[in-house]
Design an enzyme around this catalytic site. Sequence first.
Site, PDB file in Angstrom:
ATOM      1  N   GLU A   1       4.211   3.295   8.763  1.00  0.00           N
ATOM      2  CA  GLU A   1       3.941   2.029   8.065  1.00  0.00           C
ATOM      3  C   GLU A   1       5.269   1.339   7.732  1.00  0.00           C
ATOM      4  OE1 GLU A   1       1.982   2.487   4.286  1.00  0.00           O
ATOM      5  OE2 GLU A   1       1.443   0.368   4.163  1.00  0.00           O
TER       6      GLU A   1
ATOM      7  N   ASP B   1      -7.131  -0.595   5.777  1.00  0.00           N
ATOM      8  CA  ASP B   1      -7.059   0.322   4.628  1.00  0.00           C
ATOM      9  C   ASP B   1      -8.223   0.025   3.678  1.00  0.00           C
ATOM     10  OD1 ASP B   1      -6.321   1.964   2.554  1.00  0.00           O
ATOM     11  OD2 ASP B   1      -4.309   1.101   2.276  1.00  0.00           O
TER      12      ASP B   1
ATOM     13  N   GLU C   1      -8.222   3.749   7.126  1.00  0.00           N
ATOM     14  CA  GLU C   1      -7.428   4.536   6.168  1.00  0.00           C
ATOM     15  C   GLU C   1      -8.136   4.706   4.824  1.00  0.00           C
ATOM     16  OE1 GLU C   1      -3.575   2.757   5.658  1.00  0.00           O
ATOM     17  OE2 GLU C   1      -3.355   3.567   3.641  1.00  0.00           O
TER      18      GLU C   1
ATOM     19  N   ARG D   1      -1.927  -4.002  10.543  1.00  0.00           N
ATOM     20  CA  ARG D   1      -2.981  -3.732   9.576  1.00  0.00           C
ATOM     21  C   ARG D   1      -3.515  -5.067   9.085  1.00  0.00           C
ATOM     22  NH1 ARG D   1      -2.487  -1.009   3.512  1.00  0.00           N
ATOM     23  NH2 ARG D   1      -2.522  -3.137   2.766  1.00  0.00           N
TER      24      ARG D   1
ATOM     25  N   TRP E   1      -9.002   2.855  -7.629  1.00  0.00           N
ATOM     26  CA  TRP E   1      -7.897   2.024  -7.147  1.00  0.00           C
ATOM     27  C   TRP E   1      -7.291   2.710  -5.938  1.00  0.00           C
ATOM     28  CZ3 TRP E   1      -5.526  -2.060  -6.009  1.00  0.00           C
ATOM     29  CH2 TRP E   1      -4.197  -2.023  -5.538  1.00  0.00           C
TER      30      TRP E   1
ATOM     31  N   HIS F   1      -8.710   1.805   0.876  1.00  0.00           N
ATOM     32  CA  HIS F   1      -8.192   2.121  -0.458  1.00  0.00           C
ATOM     33  C   HIS F   1      -9.195   2.847  -1.337  1.00  0.00           C
ATOM     34  CE1 HIS F   1      -4.747   1.656  -3.154  1.00  0.00           C
ATOM     35  NE2 HIS F   1      -4.133   1.404  -2.018  1.00  0.00           N
TER      36      HIS F   1
ATOM     37  N   TYR G   1      -7.779  -6.032  -2.940  1.00  0.00           N
ATOM     38  CA  TYR G   1      -6.622  -5.181  -2.718  1.00  0.00           C
ATOM     39  C   TYR G   1      -5.941  -5.529  -1.391  1.00  0.00           C
ATOM     40  CZ  TYR G   1      -4.299  -1.595  -0.286  1.00  0.00           C
ATOM     41  OH  TYR G   1      -3.394  -0.967   0.492  1.00  0.00           O
TER      42      TYR G   1
ATOM     43  N   ARG H   1      -0.933  10.910   6.239  1.00  0.00           N
ATOM     44  CA  ARG H   1      -0.038   9.857   5.735  1.00  0.00           C
ATOM     45  C   ARG H   1       0.934  10.312   4.650  1.00  0.00           C
ATOM     46  NH1 ARG H   1       0.149   5.052   6.075  1.00  0.00           N
ATOM     47  NH2 ARG H   1      -0.362   4.317   3.974  1.00  0.00           N
TER      48      ARG H   1
ATOM     49  N   GLU I   1      -1.720   9.217   1.642  1.00  0.00           N
ATOM     50  CA  GLU I   1      -0.536   8.625   0.999  1.00  0.00           C
ATOM     51  C   GLU I   1      -0.363   9.115  -0.436  1.00  0.00           C
ATOM     52  OE1 GLU I   1      -1.641   4.410   1.451  1.00  0.00           O
ATOM     53  OE2 GLU I   1      -1.772   4.289  -0.720  1.00  0.00           O
TER      54      GLU I   1
HETATM   55  C1  CS2 Z   1      -1.206   1.033   0.320  1.00  0.00           C
HETATM   56  C2  CS2 Z   1      -0.111   0.906  -0.702  1.00  0.00           C
HETATM   57  O1  CS2 Z   1       0.485   0.873   1.944  1.00  0.00           O
HETATM   58  C3  CS2 Z   1      -0.644   1.263   1.707  1.00  0.00           C
HETATM   59  O2  CS2 Z   1      -1.359   1.762   2.533  1.00  0.00           O
HETATM   60  O3  CS2 Z   1      -2.245   1.866   0.082  1.00  0.00           O
HETATM   61  O4  CS2 Z   1       0.157  -0.446  -0.782  1.00  0.00           O
HETATM   62  C4  CS2 Z   1      -0.387   1.418  -2.097  1.00  0.00           C
HETATM   63  O5  CS2 Z   1      -1.314   0.626  -2.750  1.00  0.00           O
HETATM   64  C5  CS2 Z   1       0.861   1.453  -2.885  1.00  0.00           C
HETATM   65  O6  CS2 Z   1       1.863   2.087  -2.146  1.00  0.00           O
HETATM   66  C6  CS2 Z   1       0.630   2.128  -4.214  1.00  0.00           C
HETATM   67  O7  CS2 Z   1       1.803   2.487  -4.808  1.00  0.00           O
HETATM   68 MG    MG Z   2      -2.977   2.795   1.862  1.00  0.00          MG
END
Ligand code: CS2
Ligand code: MG
Length: 402
Positions: A339, A210, A236, A147, A402, A212, A159, A283, A262
Site C-alpha cells: 500500500e 477496503d 480488505e 484502491r 471502526w 474496514h 470511511y 497486511r 493491518e
Molecule cells: C486503512 C487505514 O490504509 C488502510 O487500509 O485501513 O487508512 C487505517 O484507517 C489507518 O491506517 C488507521 O490508522
Molecule cells: Mg485498511
Amino acid sequence: MKITEARVIVTCPGRNFVTLKIVTDEGIYGLGDATLNGRELSVVSYLQDHVAPCLIGRDPQQIEDIWQYLYRGAYWRRGPVTMTAIAAVDTALWDLKGKIANLPLYQLLGGRSRTGVLVYGHANGADLSSTIDEVGRYREMGYKAIRAQSGIPGLDSTYGVSKDRMFYEPADNDLPTENFWSTSKYLDFVPKLFEKLRDAYGPEPHFLHDVHHRLTPLEAAQLGKMLEPYRMFWLEDTVPAENQEGFRLIRQHTTTPLAVGEVFNTIWDCKTLLQEQLVDYIRTTVVHAGGITHLRRIADLAGLHHIRTGSHGATDLSPVCMGAALHFDTWVPNFGIQEYMRHTEETDEVFPHDYRFEDGFLYCGESPGHGVDIDETLAEKYPYQRAFLPVNRLEDGTMWNW
Ligand code: CS2
Ligand code: MG
C-alpha cells in the site's frame, strides 16, 4: 560497539509521528518508526520509561537477542503498544546493522527477489462519477493497482473518503468525530461502483477495496460473490478478525481474494487464517507487527499456505516504516503488493529518504540501512497535536466497528 542513547522524537508535520533513534558509541545511529495512530503517546512512554533504560550499554548487533529480551522478558506479551515499541527498536537495529555492514537492508535479508515493488494508490470520491474520475487520475499517474472508495448514497460521510479532497485520510480531530453506517446502503452500492470501473477502464487495472471491518461473515460472503465478475485484486478487512474461524464462512462462499491484518501485531493473530489458507494477502506491517524480525516469521508461515504479503502503508505510518517495508518487500519471496499513500511535502522534508515512485512501482534505495533519515531541527518545529481517528455508529446510534 555499544548503545549509548535511545531517543524518542515526536513530531507533527501534518500528523503525528513517533520515531526512535538508537545512537552508538561509534557515532552511527539507526531509526525505527513507533507511530500508533491516535494512541501515539502510549508508545512514547513505553519506549522512554520501560525500554530505553534496558538498551543502554548493549551490543546493537544482537538484534535477535534484543527482540527476544523485549518480547519474552516483558512478561506481558503482544498487543499494539508493546509490539509497536519492539518494532521501533528492531527497525532501528536493522538500520544500524546495514550501516555497520555498509549494505542496504534488503541485502542483509538475503538479497533482491524483484526489481521494483508493486504498489496500490488510493482513489477516493464523494460519489460514483468522481470516484471513477479519480481512478482515471491514478491511472494517469502510472498506478497499476488502485484502491477505490466512494461516498455511499444516503450516508453523510464514509470511511476512506476524505472531506477536504486530500489524497490521504488525515488523523481526525482533537476528540473523535462520529460517522454513520448502513450495511444495506453500502451493499447496494459497492458492486455498481466496480461494474462501472471495469466498464470504464477495462480488464487491465488491479482494483482493491477496503470494507474496514464493517460486515458480518455472511454479508462479507455476499459482497465477495457480488464482486466476482469484476475480478478484484482484493477485498480488505471485510469483518473484524478477532474471531479468525469466522473467515471459514466467507471463504466457503466466494472466490474474491481476501486481505486482512493491518491491525494485527503478532503471528498469533493470524495463525488460523494462515494455516487454513482462509485469506490470500496478509497486511501486517513492520511498525505494528514487531519489526522486520517478526514480520519475516509471519511472511514465512504465510508462504507455506500460498498467501502473499500486502503490507499496510497508510500515511499514519511514517516514511521510516515505508523505507524499511520497501527493503522487506524487495526481498520477501511471497510478496504480493504494498500500500502506498503519499505523504505530504512537510512530512517528506522531516524524513529525507532515498525511495522513489516510478510508473506504479516503488524502488528502495541503495544507501546503507533502510535509507530514511530524520531532520530533528525541522521535526522540532512541529509539536505533537492530539488527534483521534473517528468512531462509527449505525444509523440508530449503536456503536459499530471502526
Ligand atoms: C486503512 C487505514 O490504509 C488502510 O487500509 O485501513 O487508512 C487505517 O484507517 C489507518 O491506517 C488507521 O490508522
Ligand atoms: Mg485498511
